[in-house]
Enzyme design. Structure first.
Site, mmCIF file in Angstrom:
data_model
loop_
_atom_site.group_PDB
_atom_site.id
_atom_site.type_symbol
_atom_site.label_atom_id
_atom_site.label_comp_id
_atom_site.label_asym_id
_atom_site.label_seq_id
_atom_site.Cartn_x
_atom_site.Cartn_y
_atom_site.Cartn_z
ATOM 1 N N LYS A 155 0.801 -1.226 0.000
ATOM 2 C CA LYS A 155 0.000 0.000 0.000
ATOM 3 C C LYS A 155 0.835 1.278 0.000
ATOM 4 O O LYS A 155 0.398 2.301 -0.535
ATOM 5 C CB LYS A 155 -0.956 0.000 1.200
ATOM 6 C CG LYS A 155 -2.050 -1.041 1.088
ATOM 7 C CD LYS A 155 -3.042 -0.914 2.229
ATOM 8 C CE LYS A 155 -4.186 -1.900 2.060
ATOM 9 N NZ LYS A 155 -5.244 -1.700 3.049
ATOM 10 N N ASP B 292 -10.309 2.450 1.563
ATOM 11 C CA ASP B 292 -10.378 2.024 2.965
ATOM 12 C C ASP B 292 -10.787 3.196 3.846
ATOM 13 O O ASP B 292 -11.601 3.060 4.758
ATOM 14 C CB ASP B 292 -9.015 1.511 3.446
ATOM 15 C CG ASP B 292 -8.619 0.188 2.819
ATOM 16 O OD1 ASP B 292 -9.522 -0.624 2.532
ATOM 17 O OD2 ASP B 292 -7.415 -0.031 2.620
ATOM 18 N N GLY C 267 -1.518 -1.139 15.396
ATOM 19 C CA GLY C 267 -1.019 -1.248 14.031
ATOM 20 C C GLY C 267 -0.494 0.093 13.559
ATOM 21 O O GLY C 267 -0.885 1.140 14.075
ATOM 22 N N SER C 268 0.407 0.071 12.563
ATOM 23 C CA SER C 268 0.950 1.333 12.046
ATOM 24 C C SER C 268 1.304 1.249 10.568
ATOM 25 O O SER C 268 2.048 2.073 10.060
ATOM 26 C CB SER C 268 2.194 1.746 12.846
ATOM 27 O OG SER C 268 3.225 0.767 12.735
ATOM 28 N N GLY C 269 0.757 0.258 9.857
ATOM 29 C CA GLY C 269 1.030 0.109 8.435
ATOM 30 C C GLY C 269 0.081 0.950 7.589
ATOM 31 O O GLY C 269 -0.562 1.889 8.071
ATOM 32 N N GLY C 270 -0.015 0.595 6.298
ATOM 33 C CA GLY C 270 -0.829 1.372 5.381
ATOM 34 C C GLY C 270 -2.296 1.405 5.748
ATOM 35 O O GLY C 270 -2.949 2.451 5.670
#
Length: 272
Positions: A70, A106, A129-132
């Site tokens: 992402k 999203d 969480g800390s991703g896309g």
């Protein structure tokens, strides 16, 4: 009868580190039901630049983008829609004559769910969480007026950056605090993963919370959602997110917005 694929059929696809069947079944069901000359296929890749180059070179109409691509796909695109530029995360690519534009459906799906579930704006939440995807969720929370939150992420660089960008606190682990809303945006509990039975938060934290939101879409009833239902907690599920964001992708690809009843039939088929 199934539509016959021809040289004029437009291809849409997905790129994911761990492809599933939901998007493929959902999109193809709608193409068939609405008699649209499209076909959809899921892919994975170990060569992202080549895969994105293929979208451009082969005239592929669009692609869904999932973990872990992402953010990595952004330098390979020509333009970002405001929905993706604001959070630097892409989950949809649309191609027009070789010009690749990134979107993030999203974000809009999460914002819509917060409104439809009437989540109170003064609630204190913890988002793990800390991703896309976490960027999309945290940004939707911020822009929906939820001001009191903590980003829980082991990676201090991405975790602190996300917290700082959205005006939230950061901590490396959930600890023993008991927020009113718990949000899982990690692979914990994901079907087929090595942590498929894991909980993102403790039973005590779930018991103390007022709301549970698990972005994991498969299985529909993740361990966290199962526990929340067992304890009588209101939930927002990844299954809800995946349908809403997939509908917006469908509209971007085709220019057609299906009726609500047809969307529900497509979602039911895709889960089957």
């Amino acid at each position: 009868m199934p539509r016959t694929i021809s040289r004029d059929t437009q291809l849409c696809m997905s790129l994911s580190g761990r492809p599933g069947n939901f998007g493929t079944r959902f999109q193809n069901y709608l193409y068939q039901a609405l008699d649209l000359d499209f076909v959809y296929k899921a892919f994975t890749t170990r060569d992202l630049p080549a895969a994105i180059g293929g979208i451009r070179a082969l005239g592929i109409r669009g692609s869904a983008v999932s973990m872990p691509f992402k953010e990595a796909c952004i330098p390979l695109l020509d333009e970002l829609d405001a929905s993706a530029a604001a959070i630097q995360s892409v989950n949809t690519i649309v191609a027009d004559n070789g010009w690749l534009k990134g979107y993030n459906t999203d974000y809009s799906a999460v914002a819509s769910l917060l409104a439809s579930h009437a989540v109170p704006k003064d609630i204190h939440f913890a988002l793990r969480g800390s991703g896309g995807m976490a960027k999309a969720v945290a940004s939707a929370f911020r822009d929906s007026g939820l001001r009191h939150g903590t980003i829980v992420a082991r990676n201090p660089d991405t975790g602190q950056a996300l917290a700082r960008g959205c005006g939230y606190e950061w901590r490396a682990e959930p600890g023993d605090e008991k927020p009113q809303m718990l949000v899982n945006v990690t692979p914990l509990g994901m079907e087929g993963g090595h942590e498929a039975t894991a909980l993102a938060f403790t039973r005590e934290q779930v018991q103390a919370a007022d709301w549970i939101f698990d972005v994991v879409a498969l299985p529909v009833e993740t361990p966290l959602i199962q526990l929340a239902r067992e304890l009588g907690k209101p939930v927002i599920t990844g299954a809800e997110v995946i349908v809403l964001q997939a509908v917006e992708q469908f509209v971007l690809y085709t220019g057609v917005r299906p009726e609500a009843e047809l969307i529900e039939k497509a979602a039911e088929f895709a889960r089957g």
